[in-house]
Scaffold this motif. Structure first.
Motif, PDB file in Angstrom:
ATOM      1  N   SER A   8     -25.732 -17.990   7.985  1.00 28.27           N
ATOM      2  CA  SER A   8     -26.612 -19.211   8.598  1.00 28.27           C
ATOM      3  C   SER A   8     -27.357 -19.609   7.327  1.00 28.27           C
ATOM      4  N   THR A   9     -28.408 -20.500   8.313  1.00 30.05           N
ATOM      5  CA  THR A   9     -29.643 -20.566   7.859  1.00 30.05           C
ATOM      6  C   THR A   9     -30.790 -20.928   9.006  1.00 30.05           C
ATOM      7  N   TRP A  10     -32.073 -21.829   7.854  1.00 32.05           N
ATOM      8  CA  TRP A  10     -32.442 -22.022   9.091  1.00 32.05           C
ATOM      9  C   TRP A  10     -32.067 -23.664   9.374  1.00 32.05           C
ATOM     10  N   GLY A  11     -32.526 -24.099  10.262  1.00 30.23           N
ATOM     11  CA  GLY A  11     -32.983 -25.041  10.727  1.00 30.23           C
ATOM     12  C   GLY A  11     -31.331 -25.985  10.908  1.00 30.23           C
ATOM     13  N   CYS A  12     -30.155 -25.084  10.780  1.00 28.92           N
ATOM     14  CA  CYS A  12     -28.609 -25.439  11.022  1.00 28.92           C
ATOM     15  C   CYS A  12     -28.404 -25.987  12.175  1.00 28.92           C
ATOM     16  N   HIS A  13     -28.524 -26.963  13.222  1.00 33.05           N
ATOM     17  CA  HIS A  13     -27.821 -26.307  14.035  1.00 33.05           C
ATOM     18  C   HIS A  13     -26.439 -26.117  13.987  1.00 33.05           C
ATOM     19  N   LEU A  14     -26.145 -26.361  13.146  1.00 31.13           N
ATOM     20  CA  LEU A  14     -24.415 -25.478  13.910  1.00 31.13           C
ATOM     21  C   LEU A  14     -24.656 -24.419  13.826  1.00 31.13           C
ATOM     22  N   ILE A  36     -28.435 -17.526   4.074  1.00 23.54           N
ATOM     23  CA  ILE A  36     -28.012 -17.197   3.096  1.00 23.54           C
ATOM     24  C   ILE A  36     -29.062 -17.405   2.106  1.00 23.54           C
ATOM     25  N   VAL A  37     -30.246 -18.331   2.184  1.00 22.24           N
ATOM     26  CA  VAL A  37     -30.795 -19.310   1.153  1.00 22.24           C
ATOM     27  C   VAL A  37     -31.696 -17.152   1.011  1.00 22.24           C
ATOM     28  N   ASP A  38     -31.685 -16.746   1.879  1.00 21.47           N
ATOM     29  CA  ASP A  38     -32.300 -15.498   1.327  1.00 21.47           C
ATOM     30  C   ASP A  38     -31.801 -14.078   0.391  1.00 21.47           C
ATOM     31  N   ASP A  39     -30.049 -14.933   0.323  1.00 19.41           N
ATOM     32  CA  ASP A  39     -29.188 -13.614  -0.406  1.00 19.41           C
ATOM     33  C   ASP A  39     -28.730 -14.611  -1.488  1.00 19.41           C
ATOM     34  N   GLU A  40     -28.969 -14.334  -2.434  1.00 20.01           N
ATOM     35  CA  GLU A  40     -28.336 -15.680  -3.409  1.00 20.01           C
ATOM     36  C   GLU A  40     -26.737 -15.285  -3.515  1.00 20.01           C
ATOM     37  N   GLN A  41     -26.282 -14.614  -3.626  1.00 26.18           N
ATOM     38  CA  GLN A  41     -24.359 -13.777  -3.676  1.00 26.18           C
ATOM     39  C   GLN A  41     -24.209 -14.886  -1.950  1.00 26.18           C
ATOM     40  N   ALA A  42     -24.504 -14.836  -0.855  1.00 22.38           N
ATOM     41  CA  ALA A  42     -23.872 -15.188   0.102  1.00 22.38           C
ATOM     42  C   ALA A  42     -24.296 -17.254  -0.021  1.00 22.38           C
ATOM     43  N   LEU A  43     -25.292 -17.195  -0.553  1.00 20.41           N
ATOM     44  CA  LEU A  43     -25.591 -18.751  -0.845  1.00 20.41           C
ATOM     45  C   LEU A  43     -24.718 -19.408  -2.143  1.00 20.41           C
ATOM     46  N   ALA A  44     -23.935 -18.973  -3.003  1.00 23.71           N
ATOM     47  CA  ALA A  44     -22.973 -18.786  -3.711  1.00 23.71           C
ATOM     48  C   ALA A  44     -21.860 -19.117  -2.999  1.00 23.71           C
ATOM     49  N   ARG A  45     -21.685 -17.653  -2.241  1.00 21.60           N
ATOM     50  CA  ARG A  45     -20.358 -18.206  -1.816  1.00 21.60           C
ATOM     51  C   ARG A  45     -20.312 -18.974  -0.674  1.00 21.60           C
ATOM     52  N   PHE A  46     -21.241 -19.319   0.864  1.00 19.32           N
ATOM     53  CA  PHE A  46     -21.223 -20.134   1.896  1.00 19.32           C
ATOM     54  C   PHE A  46     -21.808 -21.546   1.463  1.00 19.32           C
ATOM     55  N   ARG A  47     -22.564 -21.954   0.272  1.00 19.57           N
ATOM     56  CA  ARG A  47     -23.675 -23.178   0.680  1.00 19.57           C
ATOM     57  C   ARG A  47     -22.588 -24.306   1.532  1.00 19.57           C
ATOM     58  N   HIS A  49     -20.296 -24.221   3.586  1.00 16.91           N
ATOM     59  CA  HIS A  49     -19.172 -23.731   4.858  1.00 16.91           C
ATOM     60  C   HIS A  49     -20.342 -22.884   5.926  1.00 16.91           C
ATOM     61  N   ILE A  50     -21.205 -22.762   5.649  1.00 15.76           N
ATOM     62  CA  ILE A  50     -21.809 -21.944   7.537  1.00 15.76           C
ATOM     63  C   ILE A  50     -21.697 -23.051   8.724  1.00 15.76           C
ATOM     64  N   PRO A  51     -22.091 -21.967   9.604  1.00 14.16           N
ATOM     65  CA  PRO A  51     -21.917 -21.042   9.895  1.00 14.16           C
ATOM     66  C   PRO A  51     -20.457 -19.910   9.554  1.00 14.16           C
ATOM     67  N   VAL A  52     -20.927 -18.769   9.261  1.00 13.23           N
ATOM     68  CA  VAL A  52     -19.290 -18.205   8.765  1.00 13.23           C
ATOM     69  C   VAL A  52     -19.499 -16.615   9.569  1.00 13.23           C
ATOM     70  N   LEU A  53     -18.569 -16.174  10.682  1.00 12.51           N
ATOM     71  CA  LEU A  53     -19.076 -15.292  10.572  1.00 12.51           C
ATOM     72  C   LEU A  53     -18.113 -14.136  10.314  1.00 12.51           C
ATOM     73  N   ALA A  54     -18.372 -13.068   9.483  1.00  9.87           N
ATOM     74  CA  ALA A  54     -17.649 -11.959   8.636  1.00  9.87           C
ATOM     75  C   ALA A  54     -17.721 -10.932   9.611  1.00  9.87           C
ATOM     76  N   CYS A  55     -16.634  -9.883   9.472  1.00  8.44           N
ATOM     77  CA  CYS A  55     -16.425  -8.466   9.821  1.00  8.44           C
ATOM     78  C   CYS A  55     -15.457  -7.364   8.691  1.00  8.44           C
ATOM     79  N   THR A  56     -15.600  -6.695   8.660  1.00  8.59           N
ATOM     80  CA  THR A  56     -14.480  -5.996   7.694  1.00  8.59           C
ATOM     81  C   THR A  56     -13.867  -5.084   8.487  1.00  8.59           C
ATOM     82  N   ASP A  57     -13.067  -4.486   8.453  1.00 11.39           N
ATOM     83  CA  ASP A  57     -11.247  -4.219   9.294  1.00 11.39           C
ATOM     84  C   ASP A  57     -11.217  -2.634   8.352  1.00 11.39           C
TER      85      ASP A  57
END
Length: 86
Positions: A8-14, A36-47, A49-57
């Motif tokens: 997610s990111t700060w200030g995003c009501h969704l 995502i603003v604090d994580d370069e890879q997350a920003l590139a990936r989810f710019r 699309h946020i919000p996105v919930l993830a888990c690892t199976d």
């Protein structure tokens, strides 16, 4: 280690809505929130699309739930991935 990550990111009501739904689903103790603003890879990936919930199976594959989701679809997703993690 957190089982779930909410991108997610700060200030995003969704993102705030998604966070509230996830916490209401009872997994707040297993949740990591990544701005995502604090994580370069997350920003590139989810710019756009946020919000996105993830888990690892159990097989190490990342499973993603993209917004929009509601309490029912979130709970179905959590039920499926909780089963896959165990």
């Amino acid at each position: 280690m957190s089982r779930y990550t909410l991108y997610s990111t700060w200030g995003c009501h969704l993102c705030e809505d998604a966070e509230a739904l996830v916490k209401a689903a009872g997994v707040a103790g297993e949740l990591q929130i990544v701005d995502i603003v604090d994580d370069e890879q997350a920003l590139a990936r989810f710019r756009v699309h946020i919000p996105v919930l993830a888990c690892t199976d159990a097989q190490g594959a990342e499973q993603l739930l993209y917004w929009p989701f509601d309490a029912i679809s979130l709970q179905q997703w959590l039920d499926q991935h909780t089963k896959d993690i165990k």
